[in-house]
Design a protein around this motif. Structure first.
Motif, PDB file in Angstrom:
ATOM      1  N   ALA A  67       0.752  -1.173  -0.043  1.00 20.00           N
ATOM      2  CA  ALA A  67       0.022   0.042  -0.292  1.00 20.00           C
ATOM      3  C   ALA A  67       0.641   1.344   0.050  1.00 20.00           C
ATOM      4  O   ALA A  67       0.302   2.153  -0.284  1.00 20.00           O
ATOM      5  N   GLU A  68       2.106   1.463   0.363  1.00 20.27           N
ATOM      6  CA  GLU A  68       3.022   2.360   0.457  1.00 20.27           C
ATOM      7  C   GLU A  68       3.768   2.320  -0.828  1.00 20.27           C
ATOM      8  O   GLU A  68       4.653   3.153  -1.065  1.00 20.27           O
ATOM      9  N   GLY A  69       3.609   1.633  -1.597  1.00 23.68           N
ATOM     10  CA  GLY A  69       4.762   1.247  -2.921  1.00 23.68           C
ATOM     11  C   GLY A  69       5.853   0.675  -2.833  1.00 23.68           C
ATOM     12  O   GLY A  69       6.811   0.669  -3.802  1.00 23.68           O
ATOM     13  N   HIS A  70       6.204   0.019  -1.663  1.00 24.02           N
ATOM     14  CA  HIS A  70       7.236  -0.704  -1.485  1.00 24.02           C
ATOM     15  C   HIS A  70       7.265  -2.040  -2.284  1.00 24.02           C
ATOM     16  O   HIS A  70       6.363  -3.096  -2.400  1.00 24.02           O
ATOM     17  N   GLN A  71       8.380  -2.007  -3.010  1.00 27.54           N
ATOM     18  CA  GLN A  71       8.463  -3.294  -4.211  1.00 27.54           C
ATOM     19  C   GLN A  71       8.954  -4.461  -3.548  1.00 27.54           C
ATOM     20  O   GLN A  71      10.238  -4.507  -2.744  1.00 27.54           O
ATOM     21  N   THR A  72       8.686  -5.731  -3.758  1.00 28.28           N
ATOM     22  CA  THR A  72       9.188  -6.987  -3.345  1.00 28.28           C
ATOM     23  C   THR A  72       9.231  -7.950  -4.747  1.00 28.28           C
ATOM     24  O   THR A  72       8.347  -7.516  -5.451  1.00 28.28           O
ATOM     25  N   GLU A  73      10.203  -8.615  -4.813  1.00 30.26           N
ATOM     26  CA  GLU A  73      10.504  -9.262  -6.032  1.00 30.26           C
ATOM     27  C   GLU A  73      10.267 -10.815  -5.707  1.00 30.26           C
ATOM     28  O   GLU A  73      10.588 -11.431  -4.985  1.00 30.26           O
ATOM     29  N   ILE A  74       9.490 -11.409  -6.759  1.00 29.83           N
ATOM     30  CA  ILE A  74       9.274 -12.923  -6.872  1.00 29.83           C
ATOM     31  C   ILE A  74       9.868 -13.494  -7.952  1.00 29.83           C
ATOM     32  O   ILE A  74       9.561 -12.932  -9.058  1.00 29.83           O
ATOM     33  N   PRO A  75      10.588 -14.632  -7.953  1.00 28.49           N
ATOM     34  CA  PRO A  75      11.069 -15.303  -9.175  1.00 28.49           C
ATOM     35  C   PRO A  75       9.929 -15.519 -10.147  1.00 28.49           C
ATOM     36  O   PRO A  75       8.798 -15.920  -9.814  1.00 28.49           O
ATOM     37  N   ASP A  76      10.317 -15.266 -11.423  1.00 31.05           N
ATOM     38  CA  ASP A  76       9.104 -15.584 -12.418  1.00 31.05           C
ATOM     39  C   ASP A  76       9.535 -16.749 -13.251  1.00 31.05           C
ATOM     40  O   ASP A  76      10.004 -16.827 -14.499  1.00 31.05           O
ATOM     41  N   VAL A 395      -6.040  21.463 -12.457  1.00 29.86           N
ATOM     42  CA  VAL A 395      -7.077  20.494 -12.457  1.00 29.86           C
ATOM     43  C   VAL A 395      -8.493  21.256 -12.226  1.00 29.86           C
ATOM     44  O   VAL A 395      -9.489  21.153 -12.985  1.00 29.86           O
ATOM     45  N   ARG A 396      -8.475  22.236 -11.132  1.00 30.08           N
ATOM     46  CA  ARG A 396      -9.445  23.168 -10.840  1.00 30.08           C
ATOM     47  C   ARG A 396      -9.728  24.048 -12.286  1.00 30.08           C
ATOM     48  O   ARG A 396     -11.331  24.170 -12.329  1.00 30.08           O
ATOM     49  N   LYS A 397      -8.902  24.407 -12.817  1.00 34.02           N
ATOM     50  CA  LYS A 397      -8.956  25.469 -14.035  1.00 34.02           C
ATOM     51  C   LYS A 397      -9.335  24.906 -15.306  1.00 34.02           C
ATOM     52  O   LYS A 397     -10.331  25.248 -15.908  1.00 34.02           O
ATOM     53  N   ALA A 398      -8.545  23.850 -15.709  1.00 33.64           N
ATOM     54  CA  ALA A 398      -8.640  23.118 -16.814  1.00 33.64           C
ATOM     55  C   ALA A 398      -9.429  22.070 -17.002  1.00 33.64           C
ATOM     56  O   ALA A 398      -9.734  21.426 -18.143  1.00 33.64           O
ATOM     57  N   GLY A 399      -9.811  21.229 -15.778  1.00 32.63           N
ATOM     58  CA  GLY A 399     -10.670  20.237 -16.118  1.00 32.63           C
ATOM     59  C   GLY A 399      -9.817  18.745 -15.415  1.00 32.63           C
ATOM     60  O   GLY A 399      -8.792  18.804 -15.069  1.00 32.63           O
ATOM     61  N   PRO A 400     -10.623  17.693 -15.416  1.00 31.71           N
ATOM     62  CA  PRO A 400     -10.012  16.488 -14.387  1.00 31.71           C
ATOM     63  C   PRO A 400      -9.102  15.755 -15.031  1.00 31.71           C
ATOM     64  O   PRO A 400      -8.829  15.920 -16.413  1.00 31.71           O
ATOM     65  N   LEU A 401      -8.301  15.349 -14.301  1.00 30.61           N
ATOM     66  CA  LEU A 401      -7.062  14.380 -14.683  1.00 30.61           C
ATOM     67  C   LEU A 401      -7.098  13.118 -14.168  1.00 30.61           C
ATOM     68  O   LEU A 401      -7.637  12.999 -13.062  1.00 30.61           O
ATOM     69  N   GLN A 402      -6.712  11.914 -14.724  1.00 32.83           N
ATOM     70  CA  GLN A 402      -6.120  10.667 -14.021  1.00 32.83           C
ATOM     71  C   GLN A 402      -4.906  10.146 -14.749  1.00 32.83           C
ATOM     72  O   GLN A 402      -4.836  10.303 -15.891  1.00 32.83           O
ATOM     73  N   ALA A 426       2.217  10.505  -3.712  1.00 34.79           N
ATOM     74  CA  ALA A 426       1.777  11.775  -4.229  1.00 34.79           C
ATOM     75  C   ALA A 426       0.194  11.617  -4.570  1.00 34.79           C
ATOM     76  O   ALA A 426      -0.576  12.178  -4.555  1.00 34.79           O
ATOM     77  N   ALA A 427       0.010  10.088  -4.913  1.00 35.79           N
ATOM     78  CA  ALA A 427      -1.287   9.801  -5.049  1.00 35.79           C
ATOM     79  C   ALA A 427      -2.144   9.764  -3.997  1.00 35.79           C
ATOM     80  O   ALA A 427      -3.122  10.079  -3.950  1.00 35.79           O
ATOM     81  N   GLY A 432      -9.195  12.699  -4.206  1.00 33.93           N
ATOM     82  CA  GLY A 432     -10.127  13.559  -4.248  1.00 33.93           C
ATOM     83  C   GLY A 432      -9.870  14.565  -5.287  1.00 33.93           C
ATOM     84  O   GLY A 432     -10.928  15.430  -5.750  1.00 33.93           O
ATOM     85  N   SER A 433      -8.612  14.682  -5.929  1.00 30.28           N
ATOM     86  CA  SER A 433      -8.483  15.620  -6.946  1.00 30.28           C
ATOM     87  C   SER A 433      -7.986  15.099  -8.320  1.00 30.28           C
ATOM     88  O   SER A 433      -8.664  15.338  -9.300  1.00 30.28           O
ATOM     89  N   ILE A 434      -6.942  14.206  -8.018  1.00 31.65           N
ATOM     90  CA  ILE A 434      -6.367  13.450  -9.335  1.00 31.65           C
ATOM     91  C   ILE A 434      -6.538  11.959  -8.781  1.00 31.65           C
ATOM     92  O   ILE A 434      -5.842  11.460  -8.038  1.00 31.65           O
ATOM     93  N   ASN A 435      -7.165  11.103  -9.728  1.00 34.11           N
ATOM     94  CA  ASN A 435      -6.999   9.638  -9.490  1.00 34.11           C
ATOM     95  C   ASN A 435      -5.708   9.097 -10.327  1.00 34.11           C
ATOM     96  O   ASN A 435      -5.340   9.135 -11.409  1.00 34.11           O
TER      97      ASN A 435
END
Length: 575
Positions: A67-76, A395-402, A426-427, A432-435
């Motif tokens: 949930a915090e963006g911490h990466q773990t690696e698993i053999p593929d 976003v408030r002036k020009a329109g929504p972003l995702q 950042a997410a 509530g502003s940018i997805n």
């Protein structure tokens, strides 16, 4: 179409990684996917080519993000026994004085579906997982870019020297050109030099013999900074290769302060060398003064990367594109409504995939930005979040972003992992502003959805570190324009307001100036077009297909390789 003068392949294409199939994890990113696209285009053009790579039984890795963006690696891990056919020949190489046995698995690379003139290209994946080998040697073809420098050098012996031996054992006796895609396969040169010696003393290697080897070798360099090239200590080279082979390597100006530079070695022995974009070739000439280094800008395989809705549209309007990608130029006459409808379907398919993978529902009416690259510091994946408050104001002036992200950080790249964590942070700040959504485990399958389904492709590497870049090319042929720093391919592909938009100009700039340019283009140009002048935005989408989709194709790239690199004096004309 290009037809060879011989039924037997005369070109051997060597690459440490190859993106052959989404279900076969023998690639990590752009270099491997480019190799796969090169061979797919070679199949389209009927080039007389055969490929060599390693089997990488444990793949690269599967990425997991918390949930915090911490990466773990698993053999593929995967099993070639379940998917491929063994080639039937065994060869050996010497590593640290041990005899290492190799087998090869056969894969047939296909060209574009619907191109009746395409002819499959055979690739052999080398494998040391044999009971005759020492246990440590059985693992040498397990991991892509894993292990220490001894492991890496041992893999390069297998790829280069083992690859040459395997081709000969399989009866490929007419190879005239060995194409080294990056320096990892450079030790194939050592095999060719040993042919000239025929068991003799390295001191007997004549200038004429060296020239004979040079006439067989061509080299594509990809990395624009010295730190990205393989270097090994001289004691390690002697340990792995032996004293006699070390003496042969010393015939090239590739040693400095006790370090062996494999790229410098390959550059010395290449009859032709090239960078992967015009700008990259200029930078590489500065790294290797005295060498002639041409530019062949990368391309991507249209048949592989076009999404189904766009491909169906082109089948109706640009007949012949499957055989010859130059017909994409006719997309310039496509009705804007057809492009919008096809893109809307691609966007729908992407959002379904994002919902399946991440459980996130996205709005099809919102301008959607895509950013999917290897996560590493110089690619600056978090640059758009440099000023969160200003971004909220836009976003408030020009329109929504995702925004949809994807990309793996190398397991040892802490700066790359930090970039992912910063994007997650950042997410949360933008809720509530940018997805902002991060799709984990980026691979060829994710890329095909993402490059086609977003509305705008963002790319903002630190100049001049982008050798070429190919993700934006995949987006362009699907009608997705780029907003990008003028580096790599975008120097050639950016026609402002026609194929996309530039961040800043070609001159070096402070990062803040680039951030300001990025925000200004979004707020002042791109978002107003998207939300208020749909036809003008769709016209840029059309320009992306007709201008960039047509030129930045792997068919064009491989045609240039054949005419300007592969063909030698005395070979007949192409047609």
């Amino acid at each position: 179409m290009i037809e060879s003068n011989s039924a037997s392949p005369s070109i051997a294409y060597f690459s440490m990684e190859m993106g052959l199939d989404p279900e076969i994890p023998t690639y990590s990113g752009g270099l491997g996917v480019l190799a796969g696209d090169s061979l797919r285009a070679a199949a389209d053009l009927r080039l007389p080519m055969v490929g060599i790579t390693l089997v990488h039984r444990k793949g690269y890795f599967r990425q997991r993000l918390d949930a915090e963006g911490h990466q773990t690696e698993i053999p593929d891990s995967w099993s070639p026994e379940e998917r491929l056919q063994e080639a039937g020949q065994r060869v050996t190489v010497q590593i640290e004085g041990r005899t290492v046995h190799l087998r090869a698995w056969r894969y047939e690379v296909q060209g574009t579906a619907g191109n009746e003139f395409a002819q499959p290209i055979t690739v052999y994946l080398l494998d040391t997982n044999l009971p005759d080998n020492d246990p440590q040697d059985q693992r040498l073809t397990d991991e892509l870019y894993g292990g220490d420098t001894r492991y890496r050098l041992s893999q390069e012996v297998i790829l280069g020297m083992g690859g040459v031996a395997m081709l000969r054992a399989l009866g490929y006796n007419d190879i005239r050109t060995y194409h080294m895609n990056e320096g990892h396969s450079g030790l194939l040169v050592l095999s060719l030099l040993e042919d000239q010696l025929n068991g003799g003393n390295p001191d007997d290697l004549s200038d004429r013999a060296i020239e004979a080897v040079k006439q067989q070798c061509v080299f594509t360099i990809h990395t624009p900074v010295p730190a990205g090239h393989d270097v090994f200590t001289e004691p390690l080279v002697e340990q792995v290769l032996g004293e006699k082979r070390l003496q042969i390597l010393h015939r090239a100006p590739a040693f400095e302060e006790g370090m062996f530079d494999l790229t410098a070695f390959v550059m010395y022995f290449a009859r032709k060398a090239n960078g992967v974009s015009k700008r990259h070739a200029e930078i590489t000439r500065g790294m290797f003064p005295g060498y002639e280094i041409a530019a062949i800008t990368n391309g991507v395989h249209v048949g592989q990367w076009l999404c189904d809705p766009i491909a169906a549209m082109l089948d109706r309007s640009c007949d012949g594109w499957r055989r010859d990608n130059r017909y994409l130029r006719y997309a310039a006459d496509l009705p804007l409504s057809e492009i919008r409808n096809a893109h809307a379907e691609a966007k729908k398919q992407l959002f379904i995939e994002v919902q399946r993978r991440r459980g996130v529902t996205l709005d099809p009416n919102v301008l959607t930005i895509g950013f999917a690259r290897r996560a590493t510091g110089y690619k600056r994946g978090d640059l758009i979040f440099s000023d969160i408050e200003r971004l909220k104001g836009i976003v408030r002036k020009a329109g929504p972003l995702q925004v949809i992200y994807s990309g793996k950080a190398h397991p040892r790249d802490e700066s790359g992992k930090l970039i992912i964590e910063q994007i997650f942070l950042a997410a949360k700040e933008l809720e509530g502003s940018i997805n902002v959504t991060y799709v984990e485990d980026y691979d060829m399958g994710v890329a095909k959805f993402l490059c086609a389904g977003v509305d705008l492709w963002l790319n903002n590497p630190q100049k001049p570190l982008e050798a070429s870049g190919t993700s934006g090319m995949k987006a362009a042929m699907n009608g997705v324009p780029s907003l990008s720093v003028l580096d790599g391919w975008w120097v050639e592909g950016c026609f402002e307001g026609v194929t996309g938009w530039a961040i800043g100009d070609e001159n070096p700039a402070e990062e803040q100036a680039e951030v300001d340019s990025l925000y200004d283009k979004l707020e002042g140009t791109i978002m107003p077009l998207f939300y208020h002048y749909a036809d003008k935005y769709t016209a840029v989408m059309r320009g992306s297909i007709a201008v960039n989709g047509e030129f930045f194709s792997a068919q064009r790239m491989m045609s240039q390789y054949y005419r300007n690199v592969y063909r030698t004096t005395g070979e007949g004309p192409s047609r």
